[in-house]
Design a protein around this motif. Structure first.
Motif, PDB file in Angstrom:
ATOM      1  N   SER A  56      13.479  -1.553 -24.773  1.00  0.00           N
ATOM      2  CA  SER A  56      12.905  -0.239 -24.463  1.00  0.00           C
ATOM      3  C   SER A  56      13.803   0.513 -23.490  1.00  0.00           C
ATOM      4  O   SER A  56      14.037   1.720 -23.650  1.00  0.00           O
ATOM      5  CB  SER A  56      11.508  -0.384 -23.864  1.00  0.00           C
ATOM      6  OG  SER A  56      10.615  -0.917 -24.822  1.00  0.00           O
ATOM      7  N   GLN A  57      14.326  -0.200 -22.497  1.00  0.00           N
ATOM      8  CA  GLN A  57      15.242   0.431 -21.550  1.00  0.00           C
ATOM      9  C   GLN A  57      16.521   0.875 -22.258  1.00  0.00           C
ATOM     10  O   GLN A  57      17.028   1.979 -22.014  1.00  0.00           O
ATOM     11  CB  GLN A  57      15.586  -0.519 -20.405  1.00  0.00           C
ATOM     12  CG  GLN A  57      14.454  -0.700 -19.417  1.00  0.00           C
ATOM     13  CD  GLN A  57      14.839  -1.628 -18.285  1.00  0.00           C
ATOM     14  OE1 GLN A  57      15.580  -2.592 -18.468  1.00  0.00           O
ATOM     15  NE2 GLN A  57      14.337  -1.338 -17.091  1.00  0.00           N
ATOM     16  N   GLU A  58      17.037   0.025 -23.137  1.00  0.00           N
ATOM     17  CA  GLU A  58      18.245   0.378 -23.881  1.00  0.00           C
ATOM     18  C   GLU A  58      17.989   1.603 -24.764  1.00  0.00           C
ATOM     19  O   GLU A  58      18.814   2.521 -24.841  1.00  0.00           O
ATOM     20  CB  GLU A  58      18.708  -0.804 -24.732  1.00  0.00           C
ATOM     21  CG  GLU A  58      19.990  -0.535 -25.488  1.00  0.00           C
ATOM     22  CD  GLU A  58      20.436  -1.720 -26.339  1.00  0.00           C
ATOM     23  OE1 GLU A  58      21.479  -1.588 -26.998  1.00  0.00           O
ATOM     24  OE2 GLU A  58      19.747  -2.759 -26.351  1.00  0.00           O
ATOM     25  N   ARG A  59      16.845   1.621 -25.438  1.00  0.00           N
ATOM     26  CA  ARG A  59      16.487   2.764 -26.275  1.00  0.00           C
ATOM     27  C   ARG A  59      16.419   4.041 -25.455  1.00  0.00           C
ATOM     28  O   ARG A  59      16.961   5.088 -25.846  1.00  0.00           O
ATOM     29  CB  ARG A  59      15.146   2.509 -26.963  1.00  0.00           C
ATOM     30  CG  ARG A  59      14.703   3.675 -27.857  1.00  0.00           C
ATOM     31  CD  ARG A  59      13.201   3.765 -28.027  1.00  0.00           C
ATOM     32  NE  ARG A  59      12.545   3.897 -26.739  1.00  0.00           N
ATOM     33  CZ  ARG A  59      11.360   3.387 -26.463  1.00  0.00           C
ATOM     34  NH1 ARG A  59      10.687   2.709 -27.353  1.00  0.00           N
ATOM     35  NH2 ARG A  59      10.817   3.554 -25.268  1.00  0.00           N
ATOM     36  N   ASP A  60      15.770   3.973 -24.289  1.00  0.00           N
ATOM     37  CA  ASP A  60      15.648   5.155 -23.440  1.00  0.00           C
ATOM     38  C   ASP A  60      17.022   5.628 -22.968  1.00  0.00           C
ATOM     39  O   ASP A  60      17.289   6.831 -22.923  1.00  0.00           O
ATOM     40  CB  ASP A  60      14.736   4.860 -22.245  1.00  0.00           C
ATOM     41  CG  ASP A  60      13.290   4.639 -22.653  1.00  0.00           C
ATOM     42  OD1 ASP A  60      12.915   4.988 -23.798  1.00  0.00           O
ATOM     43  OD2 ASP A  60      12.525   4.100 -21.823  1.00  0.00           O
ATOM     44  N   SER A  61      17.885   4.686 -22.641  1.00  0.00           N
ATOM     45  CA  SER A  61      19.244   5.034 -22.223  1.00  0.00           C
ATOM     46  C   SER A  61      20.002   5.706 -23.366  1.00  0.00           C
ATOM     47  O   SER A  61      20.694   6.716 -23.162  1.00  0.00           O
ATOM     48  CB  SER A  61      19.983   3.773 -21.759  1.00  0.00           C
ATOM     49  OG  SER A  61      21.329   4.062 -21.503  1.00  0.00           O
ATOM     50  N   LEU A  62      19.873   5.161 -24.569  1.00  0.00           N
ATOM     51  CA  LEU A  62      20.557   5.743 -25.721  1.00  0.00           C
ATOM     52  C   LEU A  62      20.008   7.136 -26.047  1.00  0.00           C
ATOM     53  O   LEU A  62      20.765   8.051 -26.402  1.00  0.00           O
ATOM     54  CB  LEU A  62      20.433   4.822 -26.936  1.00  0.00           C
ATOM     55  CG  LEU A  62      21.239   3.521 -26.847  1.00  0.00           C
ATOM     56  CD1 LEU A  62      20.867   2.590 -27.993  1.00  0.00           C
ATOM     57  CD2 LEU A  62      22.733   3.806 -26.842  1.00  0.00           C
ATOM     58  N   LYS A  63      18.701   7.310 -25.915  1.00  0.00           N
ATOM     59  CA  LYS A  63      18.107   8.631 -26.138  1.00  0.00           C
ATOM     60  C   LYS A  63      18.665   9.637 -25.137  1.00  0.00           C
ATOM     61  O   LYS A  63      18.968  10.782 -25.485  1.00  0.00           O
ATOM     62  CB  LYS A  63      16.584   8.575 -25.999  1.00  0.00           C
ATOM     63  CG  LYS A  63      15.856   8.072 -27.203  1.00  0.00           C
ATOM     64  CD  LYS A  63      14.355   8.129 -26.915  1.00  0.00           C
ATOM     65  CE  LYS A  63      13.525   7.913 -28.142  1.00  0.00           C
ATOM     66  NZ  LYS A  63      12.077   7.994 -27.849  1.00  0.00           N
ATOM     67  N   SER A  64      18.785   9.211 -23.897  1.00  0.00           N
ATOM     68  CA  SER A  64      19.316  10.082 -22.858  1.00  0.00           C
ATOM     69  C   SER A  64      20.766  10.450 -23.143  1.00  0.00           C
ATOM     70  O   SER A  64      21.162  11.616 -23.011  1.00  0.00           O
ATOM     71  CB  SER A  64      19.197   9.382 -21.498  1.00  0.00           C
ATOM     72  OG  SER A  64      19.768  10.177 -20.489  1.00  0.00           O
ATOM     73  N   ARG A  65      21.560   9.464 -23.540  1.00  0.00           N
ATOM     74  CA  ARG A  65      22.959   9.724 -23.864  1.00  0.00           C
ATOM     75  C   ARG A  65      23.075  10.650 -25.071  1.00  0.00           C
ATOM     76  O   ARG A  65      23.928  11.540 -25.108  1.00  0.00           O
ATOM     77  CB  ARG A  65      23.694   8.414 -24.121  1.00  0.00           C
ATOM     78  CG  ARG A  65      23.912   7.593 -22.845  1.00  0.00           C
ATOM     79  CD  ARG A  65      24.482   6.225 -23.112  1.00  0.00           C
ATOM     80  NE  ARG A  65      25.727   6.302 -23.850  1.00  0.00           N
ATOM     81  CZ  ARG A  65      26.310   5.278 -24.450  1.00  0.00           C
ATOM     82  NH1 ARG A  65      25.749   4.083 -24.397  1.00  0.00           N
ATOM     83  NH2 ARG A  65      27.440   5.424 -25.095  1.00  0.00           N
ATOM     84  N   SER A  75      20.882  12.902 -26.027  1.00  0.00           N
ATOM     85  CA  SER A  75      20.481  14.233 -25.584  1.00  0.00           C
ATOM     86  C   SER A  75      21.625  14.913 -24.836  1.00  0.00           C
ATOM     87  O   SER A  75      21.892  16.108 -25.051  1.00  0.00           O
ATOM     88  CB  SER A  75      19.245  14.118 -24.698  1.00  0.00           C
ATOM     89  OG  SER A  75      18.858  15.385 -24.222  1.00  0.00           O
ATOM     90  N   ALA A  76      22.302  14.173 -23.970  1.00  0.00           N
ATOM     91  CA  ALA A  76      23.432  14.739 -23.228  1.00  0.00           C
ATOM     92  C   ALA A  76      24.558  15.129 -24.186  1.00  0.00           C
ATOM     93  O   ALA A  76      25.181  16.190 -24.036  1.00  0.00           O
ATOM     94  CB  ALA A  76      23.923  13.746 -22.186  1.00  0.00           C
ATOM     95  N   ALA A  77      24.816  14.299 -25.178  1.00  0.00           N
ATOM     96  CA  ALA A  77      25.867  14.598 -26.154  1.00  0.00           C
ATOM     97  C   ALA A  77      25.499  15.840 -26.961  1.00  0.00           C
ATOM     98  O   ALA A  77      26.353  16.691 -27.225  1.00  0.00           O
ATOM     99  CB  ALA A  77      26.093  13.397 -27.075  1.00  0.00           C
ATOM    100  N   ARG A  78      24.242  15.951 -27.339  1.00  0.00           N
ATOM    101  CA  ARG A  78      23.799  17.140 -28.077  1.00  0.00           C
ATOM    102  C   ARG A  78      23.985  18.399 -27.236  1.00  0.00           C
ATOM    103  O   ARG A  78      24.402  19.444 -27.743  1.00  0.00           O
ATOM    104  CB  ARG A  78      22.329  17.003 -28.480  1.00  0.00           C
ATOM    105  CG  ARG A  78      22.112  16.159 -29.690  1.00  0.00           C
ATOM    106  CD  ARG A  78      20.655  16.207 -30.123  1.00  0.00           C
ATOM    107  NE  ARG A  78      20.479  15.459 -31.356  1.00  0.00           N
ATOM    108  CZ  ARG A  78      19.423  14.752 -31.650  1.00  0.00           C
ATOM    109  NH1 ARG A  78      18.420  14.692 -30.818  1.00  0.00           N
ATOM    110  NH2 ARG A  78      19.342  14.096 -32.789  1.00  0.00           N
TER     111      ARG A  78
END
Length: 76
Positions: free
Chosen positions: A39-48, A50-53
């Motif tokens: 879950s933490q990894e997923r949240d980190s990937l979502k954040s990354r 979003s930043a890339a977008r």
């Protein structure tokens, strides 16, 4: 006197069930830890993502507007 062997069988079964219960508790703990880590990894990937977008959107905003003539220049 079939009672003592029956009690021994019940006691043995209870012991096996307790061992199995402890194994399942350990497995459940490990699985819960994995779910938390994923879950933490997923949240980190979502954040990354979003930043890339946001970076891509910012870059797209900086591109000049293409006119219909400019859009076809690369195909000539």
């Amino acid at each position: 006197m079939s009672n003592p062997p029956q009690i021994d069988q019940v006691a043995e079964r209870v012991e096996r069930l307790l061992v199995r219960y402890e194994e399942l508790q350990r497995t459940n703990t490990l699985l819960s830890e994995q779910v938390h880590a994923l879950s933490q990894e997923r949240d980190s990937l979502k954040s990354r993502l979003s930043a890339a977008r946001a970076r891509v959107d910012a870059l797209l905003q900086r591109l000049p507007e293409a006119t219909p003539n400019q859009a076809h220049k690369g195909t000539e």
